[in-house]
Design an enzyme around this catalytic site. Structure first.
Site, PDB file in Angstrom:
ATOM      1  N   SER A 116       0.880  -1.230  -0.011  1.00 45.23           N
ATOM      2  CA  SER A 116       0.052   0.027  -0.192  1.00 45.23           C
ATOM      3  C   SER A 116       0.751   1.162   0.082  1.00 45.23           C
ATOM      4  O   SER A 116       0.498   2.482  -0.409  1.00 45.23           O
ATOM      5  CB  SER A 116      -0.977  -0.120   0.938  1.00 45.23           C
ATOM      6  N   ASP A 120       4.583  -8.050   6.726  1.00 45.54           N
ATOM      7  CA  ASP A 120       5.132  -8.760   7.286  1.00 45.54           C
ATOM      8  C   ASP A 120       5.426  -8.510   8.938  1.00 45.54           C
ATOM      9  O   ASP A 120       4.784  -9.419   9.468  1.00 45.54           O
ATOM     10  CB  ASP A 120       6.524  -9.400   6.741  1.00 45.54           C
ATOM     11  N   HIS A 133       0.020   5.771   6.681  1.00 48.96           N
ATOM     12  CA  HIS A 133       0.579   5.784   4.998  1.00 48.96           C
ATOM     13  C   HIS A 133       0.957   7.235   5.002  1.00 48.96           C
ATOM     14  O   HIS A 133       0.634   8.080   5.791  1.00 48.96           O
ATOM     15  CB  HIS A 133      -0.465   5.350   4.177  1.00 48.96           C
TER      16      HIS A 133
END
Length: 413
Positions: A79, A195, A332
């Protein structure tokens, strides 16, 4: 639940993607609904370099590729590379992937509109294929005409990266006007942060060993199947500081759902300390993997670009996080953040191993550099080769001459 609410909002507004804005069936869908439109600010000053020309002939060696020699640009990742929410500051922007402003592949306007790696390369080669032209809606079917060569998929982990690469290879081979064998390509890959976000859910699947296994397979696939390619492998961020990004808005609660392993543990807890160590281990293992000639041959190089390794989030003069760099989910990057990522990557590409700049904090704007007259090429030579122009061939030639002398010399005795 929150994703369902966002989907319902989109249905209610009958919104769909159309370039860099949204439209209703009747009339314009205002950017105000999504929040700040970072593309409506003043233009950046022009950027140019003394030498912006291509090589006299198409280079055959990965060590002699100039910026203007690059014909194709592509990106892989999650993303952060799909640029989710990047050109908005409200929760309503979060379902939208603003790929056209993505740090590594966005092709919106020109360099003066928004600084991306692709827009910098376009200054050297205006015919560059194929920066992302528009935004997409997460979770909906799309085509390469909308994504460009941005093959990143929101939510992907390292275990998914080879699927992206297979799609990229198939697209390269069939895309009109792209010479798969002859054109030089730059591919940027940043993967692994999901992850870490998911580590506590499956410590084996998202372990450092698993991360390196899938990264090795991905790089092997590209090296074995894609000619004339330079791969930027971008080092992952230290993620703990993202816990400090807070704002009194609903969007910040999204952190707790998509990166719960980072956000939910108490400060100083064993769970958080373990995750921080895993983050560092990912960085160490990736550096070890690429600190060799394993992924280097005549027409291919995978280069670790380490500029994010110690980067700290931007802060205001009072020490608080500058939230203008972050989207409504407090995780983000907005366009402001994407531009700094792009500049740092460009600079690393033209800095040698051992001399690559590390960003300490995004509080200090990065200044772009130009390729030098002495070395106008993208740096691809692994550290193991530094100090000699062609050490393997040189050693091989000397040894062969000695053997030939001994062999033929004894024939004359």
């Amino acid at each position: 639940m929150l994703s369902c609410v966002l989907f319902a909002v989109c249905l209610f507004a009958a919104c769909h993607v159309d370039g860099h804005i949204l439209k209703l069936e009747e009339g314009d869908f205002s950017q105000d609904l999504l929040g700040a439109d970072f593309l409506q600010r003043r233009l950046h000053p022009p950027f140019s370099c003394p030498d912006m020309s291509p090589s006299p002939t198409v280079p055959t060696s990965v060590e002699f590729v100039k910026a203007a020699d690059v014909k194709v640009i592509a990106a892989l990742g999650d993303s952060l590379t799909t640029a989710i929410g990047a050109n908005g500051s409200t929760i309503l922007a979060m379902p939208f992937e603003f790929r056209q402003v993505s740090w590594s592949i966005g092709g919106y306007g020109t360099f003066q509109n928004v600084i991306t790696l692709a827009n910098i390369f376009k200054l050297f080669n205006p015919k560059l294929m194929f920066p992302s032209p528009v935004m997409t809606l997460h979770g909906t079917a799309t085509t390469v005409n909308k994504t460009g060569f941005n093959f990143a998929i929101t939510g992907h982990n390292t275990l998914n990266i080879s699927d992206q690469i297979r799609t990229m290879i198939d697209t390269f081979k069939s895309y009109p006007g792209l010479n798969f064998q002859e054109d030089w390509k730059v591919v940027t890959m940043l993967i692994g942060m999901n992850d870490i976000c998911d580590y506590c859910k499956n410590k084996e699947l998202f372990s450092p060993d698993s991360f390196i296994h899938y990264m090795t397979a991905a790089l092997d696939m590209m090296m074995n199947e894609i000619p004339r390619t330079i791969v930027n492998v971008v080092q992952i961020l230290p993620m703990k500081p993202l816990r400090e990004v807070q704002s009194p808005v609903l969007g910040c609660d999204l952190q707790r759902s998509f990166c719960s392993c980072l956000v939910q543990p108490e400060e100083g807890s064993p769970e958080l300390e373990e995750l921080v160590e895993i983050n560092y281990e990912f960085q160490r293992r990736l550096k070890k993997l690429l600190d060799s000639d394993r992924f280097f041959k005549k027409d291919f190089a995978a280069v670790l670009q380490p500029y994010l390794e110690v980067a700290q989030p931007p802060r205001l003069p009072d020490g608080k996080i500058d939230v203008s760099f972050f989207t409504a989910d407090c995780f983000h990057f907005t366009v402001k953040g994407h531009e700094e990522l792009a500049k740092g990557l460009w600079n690393n590409m033209f800095q040698p191993e051992g001399g690559k700049e590390m960003i300490k904090t995004f509080s200090e704007p990065i200044s772009l550099i130009c390729p030098t007259q002495e070395h106008p090429y993208i740096y691809t030579r692994p550290r193991v080769f530094n100090g000699s122009s062609a050490p393997l061939m040189k050693d091989f030639s000397i040894n062969m001459l000695m053997l030939m002398f001994l062999f033929f010399g004894f024939d004359y005795l």
